[in-house]
Write a protein that holds these residues in place. Sequence first.
Motif, mmCIF file in Angstrom:
data_model
loop_
_atom_site.group_PDB
_atom_site.id
_atom_site.type_symbol
_atom_site.label_atom_id
_atom_site.label_comp_id
_atom_site.label_asym_id
_atom_site.label_seq_id
_atom_site.Cartn_x
_atom_site.Cartn_y
_atom_site.Cartn_z
ATOM 1 N N ALA A 83 19.950 26.080 43.636
ATOM 2 C CA ALA A 83 20.198 24.557 43.807
ATOM 3 C C ALA A 83 21.528 24.241 43.869
ATOM 4 O O ALA A 83 21.844 23.340 44.550
ATOM 5 C CB ALA A 83 19.592 23.679 42.651
ATOM 6 N N ARG A 84 22.369 24.914 43.469
ATOM 7 C CA ARG A 84 23.881 24.607 43.547
ATOM 8 C C ARG A 84 24.652 25.360 44.716
ATOM 9 O O ARG A 84 25.764 25.212 45.157
ATOM 10 C CB ARG A 84 24.704 25.365 42.255
ATOM 11 C CG ARG A 84 24.343 24.504 40.977
ATOM 12 C CD ARG A 84 25.191 24.428 40.029
ATOM 13 N NE ARG A 84 25.765 25.861 39.563
ATOM 14 C CZ ARG A 84 25.049 26.584 38.850
ATOM 15 N NH1 ARG A 84 24.038 26.167 38.223
ATOM 16 N NH2 ARG A 84 25.608 27.908 38.461
ATOM 17 N N THR A 130 25.191 25.087 48.182
ATOM 18 C CA THR A 130 24.982 24.158 49.007
ATOM 19 C C THR A 130 25.730 24.247 50.427
ATOM 20 O O THR A 130 25.329 24.916 51.260
ATOM 21 C CB THR A 130 25.466 22.701 48.542
ATOM 22 O OG1 THR A 130 26.728 22.681 48.068
ATOM 23 C CG2 THR A 130 24.452 22.348 47.244
ATOM 24 N N ASN A 177 7.209 27.394 45.248
ATOM 25 C CA ASN A 177 8.571 26.866 45.373
ATOM 26 C C ASN A 177 8.543 25.943 46.413
ATOM 27 O O ASN A 177 9.342 25.200 46.772
ATOM 28 C CB ASN A 177 9.820 27.927 45.328
ATOM 29 C CG ASN A 177 9.766 28.635 44.093
ATOM 30 O OD1 ASN A 177 9.414 28.081 42.921
ATOM 31 N ND2 ASN A 177 10.342 29.907 44.129
ATOM 32 N N PRO A 229 16.640 29.329 39.713
ATOM 33 C CA PRO A 229 16.773 28.038 40.378
ATOM 34 C C PRO A 229 17.888 27.355 40.274
ATOM 35 O O PRO A 229 18.401 26.627 41.249
ATOM 36 C CB PRO A 229 15.503 27.602 39.512
ATOM 37 C CG PRO A 229 14.643 28.742 38.908
ATOM 38 C CD PRO A 229 15.901 29.675 38.786
ATOM 39 N N ASP A 230 18.627 27.218 39.028
ATOM 40 C CA ASP A 230 20.027 26.632 38.935
ATOM 41 C C ASP A 230 20.882 26.775 39.989
ATOM 42 O O ASP A 230 21.630 25.906 40.582
ATOM 43 C CB ASP A 230 20.437 26.734 37.492
ATOM 44 C CG ASP A 230 19.322 25.891 36.465
ATOM 45 O OD1 ASP A 230 18.736 25.117 36.978
ATOM 46 O OD2 ASP A 230 19.588 26.327 35.251
ATOM 47 N N ASP A 248 22.524 24.285 54.381
ATOM 48 C CA ASP A 248 22.873 24.635 53.086
ATOM 49 C C ASP A 248 22.616 26.008 52.849
ATOM 50 O O ASP A 248 22.721 26.691 53.880
ATOM 51 C CB ASP A 248 21.907 23.556 52.481
ATOM 52 C CG ASP A 248 20.485 23.866 52.602
ATOM 53 O OD1 ASP A 248 20.320 24.925 53.475
ATOM 54 O OD2 ASP A 248 19.494 23.200 51.953
ATOM 55 N N LYS A 249 22.646 26.467 51.775
ATOM 56 C CA LYS A 249 22.591 27.807 51.398
ATOM 57 C C LYS A 249 23.605 28.629 52.150
ATOM 58 O O LYS A 249 23.530 29.571 52.693
ATOM 59 C CB LYS A 249 21.192 28.400 51.865
ATOM 60 C CG LYS A 249 20.116 27.562 50.890
ATOM 61 C CD LYS A 249 20.226 27.705 49.482
ATOM 62 C CE LYS A 249 19.095 26.777 49.000
ATOM 63 N NZ LYS A 249 19.208 25.215 48.762
#
Length: 255
Positions: free
Chosen positions: A99-100, A102, A201, A95-96, A156-157
Amino acid sequence: MEGLKGKVVVFAGAGGIATATAQFLGAGGAKLIVGDISEAAAGRTIQAAVDAGGEGIALAVDISNEDRVKSQIDLAVKEYGKIDGLFNVAANIHPDEVARDTNVVDIDLAAWQRTMDVNLTGYLLALKHAIPHMVEAGGGSVVNAISNAAYAGMEDKVAYSVTKAGIGALTRHVARKYGKSGVRANSVSPGLVLTEQTKLNLPEEYRDMILATTPAPRHGKAADIGAMVAFLLSDLSEWVTGQSICVDGGTTMRP
């Protein structure tokens, strides 16, 4: 499903889609060696195959660690004498780090690198060590999991999207380079599949938004993807190679 009996298939990754695929392969009489960073998840995937009539081995494997990947391949050959198939389905879902992931301006480079190591280099490592055994045995089938992020621009991603596009190129490379040796390679691109993790999620309103733009009347199920992967790993698809197949309810339509 026909064309699976006695086949030895290595899974790089476990979880919902892998477990659904294992059920089809087990019912067809295949033998599985499933590696995942979570040995418990690998065990659940193997149990699905066993419950369906197959057999297999589960072990803990970080796909970005070449020694662990090689050990899994070596174990498959030691226990069953050959490798007929490889299903690359592992992904960086921490998850961390997710989330980063971007955009090209703001992305955390550590998150970028970990996503590359797992989603792209990991697939390369599995291919590197499995393909020689397939060639020696006279052929085999590779299925790589990608995503429609490989085709669509995402705000993003960026790391995830780049790795998925790279897997498509990697798939075509294998199909072209090793086709005359009897090795086939295809990729499967799932749409929004309602696994237990997805339900946890993704908010319901987001899922509803995706469904509104999907031609099909429902979201995907893990079995939808598992059936396609099992087909591609079976002898029924022996003239299918180098393809990127979208199993997404028509979300992605390409000429």
